[in-house]
Design an enzyme around this catalytic site. Sequence first.
Site, PDB file in Angstrom:
ATOM      1  N   HIS A  17      11.471  10.688  67.676  1.00  7.93           N
ATOM      2  CA  HIS A  17      11.713  10.660  66.375  1.00  7.93           C
ATOM      3  C   HIS A  17      13.340  10.662  66.114  1.00  7.93           C
ATOM      4  O   HIS A  17      13.785   9.980  65.146  1.00  7.93           O
ATOM      5  CB  HIS A  17      11.122  11.767  65.568  1.00  7.93           C
ATOM      6  CG  HIS A  17       9.669  11.800  65.729  1.00  7.93           C
ATOM      7  ND1 HIS A  17       8.831  12.887  66.000  1.00  7.93           N
ATOM      8  CD2 HIS A  17       8.805  10.751  65.487  1.00  7.93           C
ATOM      9  CE1 HIS A  17       7.610  12.579  65.949  1.00  7.93           C
ATOM     10  NE2 HIS A  17       7.341  11.447  65.627  1.00  7.93           N
ATOM     11  N   LYS A  41      -6.313  15.390  57.787  1.00  7.25           N
ATOM     12  CA  LYS A  41      -5.631  15.509  59.218  1.00  7.25           C
ATOM     13  C   LYS A  41      -5.618  16.837  59.564  1.00  7.25           C
ATOM     14  O   LYS A  41      -5.421  17.714  58.676  1.00  7.25           O
ATOM     15  CB  LYS A  41      -4.402  14.681  59.324  1.00  7.25           C
ATOM     16  CG  LYS A  41      -4.044  14.140  60.585  1.00  7.25           C
ATOM     17  CD  LYS A  41      -2.668  13.363  60.408  1.00  7.25           C
ATOM     18  CE  LYS A  41      -2.282  12.631  61.702  1.00  7.25           C
ATOM     19  NZ  LYS A  41      -1.052  11.651  61.518  1.00  7.25           N
ATOM     20  N   ARG A  91       7.313   1.807  69.940  1.00  5.40           N
ATOM     21  CA  ARG A  91       7.231   2.290  71.288  1.00  5.40           C
ATOM     22  C   ARG A  91       6.621   1.023  72.299  1.00  5.40           C
ATOM     23  O   ARG A  91       6.853   0.981  73.284  1.00  5.40           O
ATOM     24  CB  ARG A  91       6.477   3.615  71.618  1.00  5.40           C
ATOM     25  CG  ARG A  91       7.299   4.730  71.044  1.00  5.40           C
ATOM     26  CD  ARG A  91       6.034   6.123  70.968  1.00  5.40           C
ATOM     27  NE  ARG A  91       5.069   5.823  70.238  1.00  5.40           N
ATOM     28  CZ  ARG A  91       4.311   6.423  69.742  1.00  5.40           C
ATOM     29  NH1 ARG A  91       4.203   7.896  70.247  1.00  5.40           N
ATOM     30  NH2 ARG A  91       3.212   6.172  68.992  1.00  5.40           N
ATOM     31  N   SER A 128       3.805  13.251  69.602  1.00  2.00           N
ATOM     32  CA  SER A 128       3.712  14.599  69.418  1.00  2.00           C
ATOM     33  C   SER A 128       2.455  15.185  70.081  1.00  2.00           C
ATOM     34  O   SER A 128       2.287  16.385  70.515  1.00  2.00           O
ATOM     35  CB  SER A 128       3.583  14.775  67.910  1.00  2.00           C
ATOM     36  OG  SER A 128       4.822  14.429  67.144  1.00  2.00           O
TER      37      SER A 128
HETATM   38  O1  PNS Z   1       3.239  10.483  62.018  1.00  2.00           O
HETATM   39  P1  PNS Z   1       2.080   9.699  61.551  1.00  2.00           P
HETATM   40  O2  PNS Z   1       0.993  10.482  61.277  1.00  2.00           O
HETATM   41  O3  PNS Z   1       1.644   8.477  62.218  1.00  2.00           O
HETATM   42  O4  PNS Z   1       2.617   9.274  59.894  1.00  2.00           O
HETATM   43  C1  PNS Z   1       1.755   8.206  59.235  1.00  2.00           C
HETATM   44  C2  PNS Z   1       2.539   8.259  57.843  1.00  2.00           C
HETATM   45  C3  PNS Z   1       2.742   9.591  57.302  1.00  2.00           C
HETATM   46  C4  PNS Z   1       3.535   7.324  58.149  1.00  2.00           C
HETATM   47  C5  PNS Z   1       1.144   7.341  57.107  1.00  2.00           C
HETATM   48  O5  PNS Z   1       0.109   8.231  57.225  1.00  2.00           O
HETATM   49  C6  PNS Z   1       1.479   6.957  55.549  1.00  2.00           C
HETATM   50  O6  PNS Z   1       2.157   6.137  55.227  1.00  2.00           O
HETATM   51  N1  PNS Z   1       0.955   7.952  54.909  1.00  2.00           N
HETATM   52  C7  PNS Z   1       1.073   7.843  53.535  1.00  2.00           C
HETATM   53  C8  PNS Z   1      -0.269   7.396  52.859  1.00  2.00           C
HETATM   54  C9  PNS Z   1      -0.207   5.712  52.323  1.00  2.00           C
HETATM   55  O7  PNS Z   1       1.022   5.647  51.708  1.00  2.00           O
HETATM   56  N2  PNS Z   1      -1.175   5.073  52.867  1.00  2.00           N
HETATM   57  C10 PNS Z   1      -1.129   3.761  52.739  1.00  2.00           C
HETATM   58  C11 PNS Z   1      -0.275   3.183  53.814  1.00  2.00           C
HETATM   59  S1  PNS Z   1      -0.117   1.219  53.418  1.00  2.00           S
END
Ligand code: PNS
Length: 166
Positions: A17, A41, A91, A128
């Site tokens: 990150h 989550k 990745r 993570s």
């Molecule tokens: O580190 P992660 O858990 O892969 O991050 C995921 C994240 C936070 C980027 C994703 O879950 C997200 O965008 N959440 C916000 C909710 C949202 O906007 N959902 C619609 C996506 S198009």
Amino acid sequence: MRRAVCPGSFDPIHNGHLEVIARASGLFDEVIVAVSTNYAKKYRFPLEQRLEMARATFSALSGIIVEPMGDGLLSDFCHDKGASAIVKGLRSSSDFDYELPMATMNRQLSGVETVFLPGESRYLHLSSTLIKEVSDLGGDVSDFVPRAVMRKLSAGAPSPDRGPGH
Ligand code: PNS
């Protein structure tokens, strides 16, 4: 002011990150590291600790700020913050397959673009989840996480007695 958002759970933040966010800060005037909360989550670290680790990691770098993203839409967060781009590291091709629909949806919802940066090869294996597992089982993850995360992982290490069968 060209502003970008680097969103994620950061549970915890790791060097993969860190490397992508540092490169993003070379492309934008300001980068907001947006630490998400998703009530569906289960996180290892509560939001306050995920924020604290990310803030300690970027404290010496100007142009990078760490904020809670809340539990709403990322596209709304970007709109509210005046960010024109979301930056994500890739990745693998499976990361791309996962990210592409979200990038398209976010652009259609609020016009925000997603910029993908290829991850640095030495960090492509990091997640993570893997870092927590290796650390919990006594492996050394100090090459893969910032010092603030190392301190938290060491403080929360499970007892060596993991019960019958171990
Ligand atoms: O580190 P992660 O858990 O892969 O991050 C995921 C994240 C936070 C980027 C994703 O879950 C997200 O965008 N959440 C916000 C909710 C949202 O906007 N959902 C619609 C996506 S198009």
